[in-house]
Design a protein around this motif. Structure first.
Motif, PDB file in Angstrom:
ATOM      1  N   VAL B 217      -2.153   5.320  -2.264  1.00 26.43           N
ATOM      2  CA  VAL B 217      -1.495   4.041  -1.971  1.00 26.43           C
ATOM      3  C   VAL B 217      -1.604   3.731  -0.477  1.00 26.43           C
ATOM      4  O   VAL B 217      -1.190   4.532   0.363  1.00 26.43           O
ATOM      5  CB  VAL B 217      -0.020   4.058  -2.415  1.00 26.43           C
ATOM      6  N   LEU B 218      -2.158   2.577  -0.179  1.00 29.37           N
ATOM      7  CA  LEU B 218      -2.318   2.120   1.205  1.00 29.37           C
ATOM      8  C   LEU B 218      -1.315   0.996   1.425  1.00 29.37           C
ATOM      9  O   LEU B 218      -1.400  -0.049   0.789  1.00 29.37           O
ATOM     10  CB  LEU B 218      -3.755   1.611   1.417  1.00 29.37           C
ATOM     11  N   SER B 219      -0.373   1.250   2.323  1.00 31.18           N
ATOM     12  CA  SER B 219       0.657   0.237   2.546  1.00 31.18           C
ATOM     13  C   SER B 219       0.055  -0.939   3.317  1.00 31.18           C
ATOM     14  O   SER B 219      -0.950  -0.812   4.005  1.00 31.18           O
ATOM     15  CB  SER B 219       1.828   0.818   3.326  1.00 31.18           C
ATOM     16  N   ARG B 220       0.711  -2.054   3.186  1.00 33.42           N
ATOM     17  CA  ARG B 220       0.285  -3.282   3.847  1.00 33.42           C
ATOM     18  C   ARG B 220       0.195  -3.085   5.363  1.00 33.42           C
ATOM     19  O   ARG B 220      -0.790  -3.470   5.997  1.00 33.42           O
ATOM     20  CB  ARG B 220       1.335  -4.333   3.496  1.00 33.42           C
ATOM     21  N   ALA B 223      -2.715  -0.849   6.332  1.00 32.12           N
ATOM     22  CA  ALA B 223      -3.985  -1.543   6.111  1.00 32.12           C
ATOM     23  C   ALA B 223      -4.311  -2.451   7.286  1.00 32.12           C
ATOM     24  O   ALA B 223      -5.455  -2.517   7.738  1.00 32.12           O
ATOM     25  CB  ALA B 223      -3.928  -2.350   4.818  1.00 32.12           C
ATOM     26  N   SER B 236      -4.065  -4.265  -0.960  1.00 37.27           N
ATOM     27  CA  SER B 236      -2.739  -3.917  -0.464  1.00 37.27           C
ATOM     28  C   SER B 236      -1.842  -5.141  -0.371  1.00 37.27           C
ATOM     29  O   SER B 236      -0.765  -5.070   0.215  1.00 37.27           O
ATOM     30  CB  SER B 236      -2.843  -3.245   0.908  1.00 37.27           C
ATOM     31  N   LEU B 284       1.069  -1.522  -5.888  1.00 40.51           N
ATOM     32  CA  LEU B 284       0.246  -2.361  -5.014  1.00 40.51           C
ATOM     33  C   LEU B 284      -0.322  -1.510  -3.866  1.00 40.51           C
ATOM     34  O   LEU B 284       0.416  -0.797  -3.204  1.00 40.51           O
ATOM     35  CB  LEU B 284       1.083  -3.512  -4.456  1.00 40.51           C
ATOM     36  N   GLY B 285      -1.632  -1.591  -3.677  1.00 40.32           N
ATOM     37  CA  GLY B 285      -2.277  -0.809  -2.618  1.00 40.32           C
ATOM     38  C   GLY B 285      -2.921   0.467  -3.122  1.00 40.32           C
ATOM     39  O   GLY B 285      -3.500   1.208  -2.339  1.00 40.32           O
ATOM     40  N   ASP B 286      -2.844   0.731  -4.429  1.00 38.16           N
ATOM     41  CA  ASP B 286      -3.448   1.963  -4.935  1.00 38.16           C
ATOM     42  C   ASP B 286      -4.907   1.723  -5.334  1.00 38.16           C
ATOM     43  O   ASP B 286      -5.434   0.606  -5.214  1.00 38.16           O
ATOM     44  CB  ASP B 286      -2.639   2.533  -6.117  1.00 38.16           C
ATOM     45  N   HIS B 289      -5.642  -1.173  -7.858  1.00 42.48           N
ATOM     46  CA  HIS B 289      -5.595  -2.545  -7.337  1.00 42.48           C
ATOM     47  C   HIS B 289      -6.851  -2.882  -6.536  1.00 42.48           C
ATOM     48  O   HIS B 289      -7.358  -3.999  -6.631  1.00 42.48           O
ATOM     49  CB  HIS B 289      -4.347  -2.750  -6.483  1.00 42.48           C
ATOM     50  N   ARG B 290      -7.335  -1.922  -5.744  1.00 37.75           N
ATOM     51  CA  ARG B 290      -8.565  -2.189  -4.985  1.00 37.75           C
ATOM     52  C   ARG B 290      -9.712  -2.475  -5.943  1.00 37.75           C
ATOM     53  O   ARG B 290     -10.534  -3.361  -5.714  1.00 37.75           O
ATOM     54  CB  ARG B 290      -8.905  -0.982  -4.102  1.00 37.75           C
ATOM     55  N   LEU B 376      -4.857   8.371   3.391  1.00 36.68           N
ATOM     56  CA  LEU B 376      -4.698   8.215   1.941  1.00 36.68           C
ATOM     57  C   LEU B 376      -4.760   9.566   1.234  1.00 36.68           C
ATOM     58  O   LEU B 376      -4.148   9.754   0.187  1.00 36.68           O
ATOM     59  CB  LEU B 376      -5.788   7.303   1.376  1.00 36.68           C
TER      60      LEU B 376
END
Lengths: 179, 401
Positions: B217-220, B223, B236, B284-286, B289-290, B376
């Protein structure tokens, strides 16, 4: 990447960092602000945290070597040899960009081979980490305060900085002919 | 080291595992090229990951200081070789920005057509190869089957299948051959229903969802801080697409085109087409989602291709000749980022009045996207490392330049 400039934004920066801003050109294709090397980190912190347009992301760091190795051509150029660092910043909220330029001597204390020093901005944007490593690797600029400044694209034992205009490929690298 | 508990019948083992350094790559099938990752592992858990890049370094920027601006176009092909059309476009627009040059209306629409088709081809590789990373082989074959058809179209337009140099300074090297648009439309008609197959194969596949939802998960904030872009940034939840938000010279290319940026807004993805629902486990951000953003962009790009076919065929004027190989570029500098399939690809050109740029710089999107990988992978399982690296959809040619 429009609508960032306006005197208000630059005036505020100049008021906050009177010694940091040493020049600007807001009519250039990409408007830029020239920053004194010693104040780079604090100007960047201001641009990220206090500026009305928060530049929360760093897109690119480039070093330009202003040096003409050919003596005949060098006599005609209008600039003094120096190294120029160009920082492209981006604001996600305002969808705007600004360019910072920093001029440093080509070598520290005029000793060829000693990279000039500039404060690192990794503390401001973590994304600057790899970009600074790349500039150090290819153009030879020492970013003081970088947590792990070492070559990134070239091998660790590579010598010289390939994007310098007077760079010459080594004749031999571990038995491989260079040129 | 063993310990005897109070109750002599219970023997507790304080299992101490040794930290192990695992070298992954540079020749590893799931690293998408010559990427070397050094993992510090404690059992199955990765405590630290360090990427080593540079195995494909050719110092393209130094070459750029020795050839004319147009001669550098073939070198941009070899950066992101899966989306070479978009690389050509990035450099061409950056130099045109410095020269204040405007291409003809027809060239503009043809550029949109070609660039969006290139995006579909790139995302197909991204999707197919991602399936491979996670151990499923068939999506790769399905994706490459359709990509071949796009490459056939490109081959017919410019003669090359991978390194096109088709979009160039001042326009494009040639106009489309007769009958090309019909073939392209036939491809779109045939391709559109297949997207549902992809969703069945991967997007909604239970195993695929288990492997990707909630992983990496990449947080906003992170990112943005790392300067990531493209599907990684939009995955994200950051609503940014340079085709809409970029500089005017680039957004002018898409003037009059209708498209919705593929990003989750208020918990919803665009609903212009039938898309599968977001699985319950996805955060969101995983990785999921990408991947999903890329799948939406395939559909979005196909819409744009259809729109550009209409506009291109209505253009009456000539396509225009590209600039000369030894065309002089003015003194000054210009930086331009374009929305390439993998993210924001920036080109910076410094001219000194001659035909050869004083400095040519490529800001690679994959470079910034990969810089976040150690964050990550901290604390993930070894088996998740290919899932995370694959979800970033990197191309080493572009990172190492």
């Amino acid at each position: 990447m429009t609508g960032t400039r306006g005197p208000a934004f630059l005036d505020q920066l100049q008021a906050a960092e009177p010694e940091g801003v040493v020049g600007h050109n807001l009519d250039a294709i990409d408007p830029w602000i020239e920053v004194a090397p010693a104040h780079l980190a604090s100007v960047c912190r201001w641009l990220k945290h206090r500026s009305p347009v928060a530049f929360d992301s760093i897109q690119c760091i480039t070093a330009i070597d202003w040096f003409e190795p050919d003596a005949k051509k060098a006599a005609k150029v209008s600039w003094q040899p120096h190294l120029e660092l160009v920082y492209h910043l981006w604001s996600t909220a305002a969808r705007a960009s600004i360019v910072l330029k920093v001029k440093v001597p080509r070598w520290k204390d005029d000793v060829a081979g000693r990279p000039p020093e500039v404060p690192s901005v990794t503390g401001v944007w973590r994304g600057a980490d790899w970009h600074e490593r790349e500039v150090y690797d290819l153009s030879g600029v020492w970013f003081a305060g970088h947590p792990d400044l070492r070559r990134i694209l070239c091998p660790e034992d590579w010598e010289g900085y390939p994007l310098r205009k007077d760079y010459e490929m080594p004749l031999d690298y571990h038995g491989i002919r260079g040129r | 080291m063993s310990q005897v508990a109070d109750d002599p019948r219970i023997i507790e083992f304080d299992v101490r595992t040794d930290e192990m350094l695992v070298n992954m790559g540079p020749q590893h099938p799931s690293t998408h090229g010559v990427l070397r990752l050094v993992l510090r592992t404690d059992g199955e858990v990765v405590s630290e990951l360090e990427p080593h890049i540079g195995y494909l370094h050719r110092c393209a920027e130094k070459i750029g200081e020795n050839v004319s601006a147009r001669q550098w176009i073939p070198y941009t092909d070899r950066m992101d070789y899966l989306a070479a059309m978009n690389m050509n476009l990035g450099w061409a627009l950056a130099v045109e920005k410095l020269m204040k040059y405007e291409v003809s209306e027809k060239a503009r629409h043809l550029r949109v057509l070609i660039a969006e088709l290139g995006r579909v081809a790139s995302h197909l590789v991204g999707m197919g190869a991602y399936g491979l990373d996670l151990g499923t082989f068939s999506p790769f074959l399905y994706a490459f089957r359709e990509r071949e058809k796009i490459l056939d179209l490109f081959e017919e337009a410019c003669g090359a299948r991978l390194t096109y140099s088709y979009i160039t300074l001042g326009g494009l090297t040639a106009d489309l051959p007769p009958g090309w648009l019909q073939k392209c439309e036939a491809f779109l008609d045939q391709f559109e229903p297949i997207i549902q197959e992809y969703h069945a194969l991967l997007t909604t596949n239970a195993i695929f969802v288990k492997r990707t939802a909630g992983i990496g998960v990449l947080s906003r904030e992170m990112a943005i801080d790392y300067g990531t872009s493209g599907p990684v940034l939009r995955g994200s939840g950051v609503d940014q697409d340079l085709r809409r938000d970029g500089e005017s010279i680039y957004t002018a290319m898409y003037d009059g085109y209708a498209f919705e940026v593929a990003v989750m807004k208020n918990g919803h993805y665009p609903s212009d087409h039938e898309y599968p629902a977001v699985p319950a486990d996805a955060v969101l951000g995983d990785c999921w989602h990408r991947f999903f953003v890329r799948m939406l962009e395939v559909v979005q790009s196909m819409d744009l291709v259809r729109q550009s076919i209409d506009r291109y065929s209505q253009c009456k004027g000539p396509l225009g000749e590209p600039l000369k190989v030894a065309e002089k570029i003015p003194a000054g500098d210009a930086y331009l980022e374009t929305e390439a399939p993998k993210g924001q690809m920036g080109f910076y050109v410094v001219g000194d009045g001659s035909a050869i740029p004083w400095r040519a710089r490529a800001r690679s999107s994959s470079f910034s996207n990969l810089a976040v990988v150690h964050e990550l992978c901290r604390g993930c399982l070894i088996a998740d490392v290919p899932a995370i690296v694959g979800s970033l959809d990197i191309v080493m040619g572009e990172i190492d330049r």
